[in-house]
Design an enzyme around this catalytic site. Structure first.
Site, PDB file in Angstrom:
ATOM      1  N   CYS A  87      61.000 114.273  87.505  1.00 57.26           N
ATOM      2  CA  CYS A  87      59.888 113.339  87.608  1.00 57.26           C
ATOM      3  C   CYS A  87      60.409 111.908  87.580  1.00 57.26           C
ATOM      4  O   CYS A  87      61.343 111.585  86.842  1.00 57.26           O
ATOM      5  CB  CYS A  87      58.855 113.566  86.507  1.00 57.26           C
ATOM      6  SG  CYS A  87      59.118 112.641  85.000  1.00 57.26           S
ATOM      7  N   GLU A  88      59.812 111.068  88.401  1.00 57.38           N
ATOM      8  CA  GLU A  88      60.326 109.707  88.519  1.00 57.38           C
ATOM      9  C   GLU A  88      59.886 108.811  87.356  1.00 57.38           C
ATOM     10  O   GLU A  88      60.386 107.706  87.217  1.00 57.38           O
ATOM     11  CB  GLU A  88      59.899 109.087  89.854  1.00 57.38           C
ATOM     12  CG  GLU A  88      58.430 108.787  89.992  1.00 57.38           C
ATOM     13  CD  GLU A  88      58.097 108.234  91.373  1.00 57.38           C
ATOM     14  OE1 GLU A  88      58.901 108.409  92.297  1.00 57.38           O
ATOM     15  OE2 GLU A  88      57.012 107.634  91.495  1.00 57.38           O
ATOM     16  N   HIS A  89      58.970 109.285  86.533  1.00 57.22           N
ATOM     17  CA  HIS A  89      58.519 108.458  85.411  1.00 57.22           C
ATOM     18  C   HIS A  89      59.410 108.594  84.190  1.00 57.22           C
ATOM     19  O   HIS A  89      59.568 107.649  83.424  1.00 57.22           O
ATOM     20  CB  HIS A  89      57.075 108.817  85.035  1.00 57.22           C
ATOM     21  CG  HIS A  89      56.119 108.686  86.180  1.00 57.22           C
ATOM     22  ND1 HIS A  89      55.294 109.710  86.590  1.00 57.22           N
ATOM     23  CD2 HIS A  89      55.908 107.652  87.032  1.00 57.22           C
ATOM     24  CE1 HIS A  89      54.597 109.303  87.641  1.00 57.22           C
ATOM     25  NE2 HIS A  89      54.952 108.068  87.936  1.00 57.22           N
ATOM     26  N   HIS A  90      59.972 109.778  83.980  1.00 57.60           N
ATOM     27  CA  HIS A  90      60.796 110.004  82.789  1.00 57.60           C
ATOM     28  C   HIS A  90      62.196 110.523  83.122  1.00 57.60           C
ATOM     29  O   HIS A  90      63.010 110.684  82.229  1.00 57.60           O
ATOM     30  CB  HIS A  90      60.099 111.012  81.863  1.00 57.60           C
ATOM     31  CG  HIS A  90      58.690 110.641  81.514  1.00 57.60           C
ATOM     32  ND1 HIS A  90      57.599 111.105  82.214  1.00 57.60           N
ATOM     33  CD2 HIS A  90      58.209 109.826  80.557  1.00 57.60           C
ATOM     34  CE1 HIS A  90      56.487 110.587  81.695  1.00 57.60           C
ATOM     35  NE2 HIS A  90      56.835 109.810  80.699  1.00 57.60           N
ATOM     36  N   GLN A 128      55.080 115.286  91.867  1.00 62.15           N
ATOM     37  CA  GLN A 128      54.778 116.556  92.535  1.00 62.15           C
ATOM     38  C   GLN A 128      53.875 116.362  93.757  1.00 62.15           C
ATOM     39  O   GLN A 128      54.031 117.045  94.777  1.00 62.15           O
ATOM     40  CB  GLN A 128      54.135 117.510  91.517  1.00 62.15           C
ATOM     41  CG  GLN A 128      53.940 118.917  92.067  1.00 62.15           C
ATOM     42  CD  GLN A 128      53.356 119.861  91.043  1.00 62.15           C
ATOM     43  OE1 GLN A 128      53.567 119.710  89.838  1.00 62.15           O
ATOM     44  NE2 GLN A 128      52.612 120.857  91.509  1.00 62.15           N
ATOM     45  N   HIS A 156      56.105 120.746  83.993  1.00 58.91           N
ATOM     46  CA  HIS A 156      56.780 119.461  83.811  1.00 58.91           C
ATOM     47  C   HIS A 156      57.295 119.326  82.380  1.00 58.91           C
ATOM     48  O   HIS A 156      56.507 119.315  81.439  1.00 58.91           O
ATOM     49  CB  HIS A 156      55.798 118.320  84.122  1.00 58.91           C
ATOM     50  CG  HIS A 156      55.411 118.257  85.566  1.00 58.91           C
ATOM     51  ND1 HIS A 156      55.807 117.234  86.398  1.00 58.91           N
ATOM     52  CD2 HIS A 156      54.691 119.116  86.343  1.00 58.91           C
ATOM     53  CE1 HIS A 156      55.328 117.451  87.616  1.00 58.91           C
ATOM     54  NE2 HIS A 156      54.652 118.583  87.612  1.00 58.91           N
ATOM     55  N   CYS A 158      58.436 116.796  80.992  1.00 58.26           N
ATOM     56  CA  CYS A 158      58.002 115.558  80.325  1.00 58.26           C
ATOM     57  C   CYS A 158      56.654 115.765  79.635  1.00 58.26           C
ATOM     58  O   CYS A 158      56.338 115.065  78.674  1.00 58.26           O
ATOM     59  CB  CYS A 158      57.963 114.377  81.298  1.00 58.26           C
ATOM     60  SG  CYS A 158      56.794 114.532  82.635  1.00 58.26           S
TER      61      CYS A 158
HETATM   62 ZN   LIG Z   1      57.274 112.603  83.734  1.00 64.62          ZN
END
Ligand SMILES: [Zn+2]
Length: 201
Positions: A87-90, A128, A156, A158
């Site tokens: 995931c690009e956020h975490h 996703q 996920h 995260c």
């Molecule tokens: Zn994430």
């Protein structure tokens, strides 16, 4: 000589990533000189390059490398394609399965190529939803079929390891084009990906 797998890493990038990960290990309160951690920065540096290799590969080229003329227009489905992304956020993994279908309009591609397309877009920093539409778009653009359907089910880490800690939640995303925008075609696809035609282990 037997098959030998070789991996190539950019030395300069590996060195820079290793230096940064060494700092990170210190910043989270560990001792980067501790025996078990001495080679860790370099291992992460190589792992990260492997996990993000999708930026350097063209999904279009993969599909075009095995594009065959075939006058059929029956639905082709490849389901349960294993998927591992980040995931690009975490920058924490998400993983699951992709199910892909298309209805050819004169052109088909090798079945294994669809799995490779999933890998190419998964091995990038992703969400996703975008992963789902990128897979659909490249199949639509390259094979120009009558329709494409992509469903991804993923968990996920995260969400599971931090934050709301929903251990068993599965996120499902889907994208449809052409014929699959019709409810009847879409239903046929959905029932086929749910069907257990061959007993799965
Ligand atoms: Zn994430």
């Amino acid at each position: 000589m037997a098959y030998k797998k070789t991996e190539h890493y950019d030395e300069d990038i590996t060195a820079k990533l290793s230096a940064n990960y060494k700092d990170i290990i210190g910043l989270i309160g560990e001792d980067p000189q501790r025996e078990g951690l001495q080679k860790t920065p370099e291992r992460i540096a190589k792992a990260m390059q492997f996990l993000t290799q999708g930026y350097e590969i063209s999904a279009k080229d993969i599909l075009n490398s095995a594009k065959f003329h075939e006058p059929m227009s029956e639905m082709i489905i490849v389901k349960d394609i294993e998927l591992y992304s980040m995931c690009e956020h975490h920058m924490v993994p998400f993983f699951g399965k992709a199910h892909i279908a298309y209805i050819p309009n004169g052109w088909i591609t090798g079945l294994s190529k669809l799995g490779r397309v999933v890998d190419v877009f998964s091995r990038r920093l992703q969400v996703q939803e975008r992963l789902t539409t990128e897979i659909l778009d490249v199949i639509q653009e390259t094979l120009n079929p009558l329709g494409v359907a992509v469903v991804i089910e993923a968990q996920h880490l995260c969400m599971m390891m931090r934050g709301i800690q929903k251990q068993n939640s599965v996120t499902t995303t889907s994208a449809f084009s052409g014929e699959f925008e019709k409810q009847s075609t879409r239903n046929e696809f959905i029932s086929l990906i749910k069907a257990d035609l061959i007993r799965r282990h």
